[in-house]
Design an enzyme around this catalytic site. Structure first.
Site: not given
Lengths: 258, 157
Positions: A202, A198, A194
């Site tokens: 992004n 992440r 994660s």
């Protein structure tokens, strides 16, 4: 623009690599652009901070020292809030993560064609990607290091027996050992996944939007480009902050007994 | 979009080196400077507080000292006044006594002068009377025989 939009986009998403390898997870190709850019940014960060550290005075601080002290104080405060062990290693780690990923993310704010075209004309490089955090190799390098630290801190905080006991009996008790093991394994592996995905997601999405804006006619680029860039200032800072904070939280969770 | 294992490993090594550098050469000097400054500020604040307290003490002390000095000065002034009055009083008494003494002496002198003059006068008058009488009674009067009469006369004058 000589190429079609699809070619333009795929061209921008191609790495300057040591070898041609189409595999999703390459075992041979080095992403030289990511390595070079992140190394340059890291050396910039360390040089700046080392300068401030060498000139650091307990009297009236200069502007550079002031800036560095604000960051140091902020990171130290964040670590102190979440982690109740010795901070001699974790706080510098958090500072490195925060500033380094922040600088990586900032590369997204440079106009998408500026550095690739410069690299092409100066060094004859066909492909050049400038945002290290839009490369999974970079984000996974950080998150796997953090993963290793989670393991190290688990042993340090609880001992081998304590860690094993928690791994086998938590959260359902000792009669549900297989379920515990499955759950804890998933939980443990989810952390680096994660973290890395992440940040990567992004910044990759941000870069892609900038590339798409660059496909618009020149007179239509200004407003969406500016809007996305302003919004991206937030994303850049926030993602660096989130990566740092989650690192601290994961390590302090690993270190402390439940 | 591609993840590269060699890149990951290379990045991890770089990352480790950066962490090590930050931990060894960046973090400690800066936090040390900050801690020292914190200590300095704390010391400065404590010193300022101490100074203010000392000032308060000193002003209270000086106030007290001033009060003592004022009462002392008042005492001295009163004493001096009293002493001056006493001296004046004494001088007055002395002067009066002296005056009285002078007057008495003058009286005495005058008295004595008067007595002396009277005595002289008496003697002269006696002699004059004797001379006069001798002139008048040239032949008849025997000085020796009438000496006691003449003496009596002289005493009466």
């Amino acid at each position: 623009m000589a190429s079609s939009p699809a070619e333009y986009v795929t061209h921008h998403l191609e790495h300057w690599a040591s070898g041609k390898d189409e595999a999703f997870i390459s075992t041979t190709a080095w992403h030289i652009d990511t390595l070079v850019v992140s190394l340059v940014l890291g050396i910039f960060f360390l040089t700046l901070f080392r300068m401030a550290a060498v000139r650091a005075t307990s009297g009236v601080p200069g502007k550079l020292q002031n800036f560095v002290e604000i960051l140091v104080d902020f990171v130290d405060g964040a670590v102190k809030d979440a982690f109740h062990g010795p901070r001699g290693f974790l706080a510098p780690l958090a500072l490195t993560i925060f500033v380094w990923t922040f600088l990586w993310n900032c590369m997204d704010l440079i106009p998408v064609d500026l550095l690739p075209l410069t690299a092409k004309h100066l060094f004859g490089l066909e492909y050049f990607r400038v945002v290290p955090s839009a490369d999974m190799s970079a984000t996974f390098a950080l998150s796997l290091t953090v993963f290793a630290l989670i393991i190290v801190y688990s042993f340090k905080g609880k001992g081998a027996i304590g860690f094993a006991k928690e791994y086998l009996t938590h959260p359902f008790g000792k009669w549900m050992m297989p379920a515990n093991v499955i759950l804890n394994t998933v939980e443990l592996l989810a952390k680096p996944m994660s973290l890395a995905l992440r940040l990567f997601g992004n910044l990759y999405a941000g870069e892609l939007i900038f590339i798409l804006i660059a496909l618009l006619p020149w007179w239509a680029q200004f407003i969406p480009g500016m809007g996305w860039a302003i919004f991206h200032i937030l994303v850049v800072t926030l993602q660096a902050f989130i990566f740092m904070t989650l690192t601290i939280v994961y390590i302090s969770m690993a270190y402390e007994h439940h | 979009m591609q993840a590269s294992i060699p890149s990951i490993v290379g990045q991890m090594i770089v990352f480790g080196a950066f962490i090590w550098f930050t931990m060894k050469f960046v973090w400690p000097p800066i936090t040390k400077a900050m801690e020292e400054r914190r200590q300095k500020i704390a010391d400065g604040l404590a010193a300022a507080e101490k100074g203010a307290r000392a000032l308060q003490d000193a002003s209270a002390k000086s106030e007290e000292e001033l009060k003592v000095a004022r009462t002392q000065a008042q005492d001295i002034l009163a004493n001096a006044n009293k002493q001056a009055a006493q001296i004046v009083e004494q001088a007055k008494v002395t002067a009066q006594e002296e005056g009285a003494r002078i007057v008495a002496k003058a009286h005495e002198d005058v008295e004595r002068e008067v007595a002396h003059a009277r005595e002289e006068l008496r003697k002269r008058v006696g002699e004059l009377a004797v001379v006069g009488a001798a002139k008048i009674l040239k032949r008849e009067i025997d000085t020796k025989a009438h000496a006691d009469v003449l003496n009596d006369l002289a005493a009466r004058v």
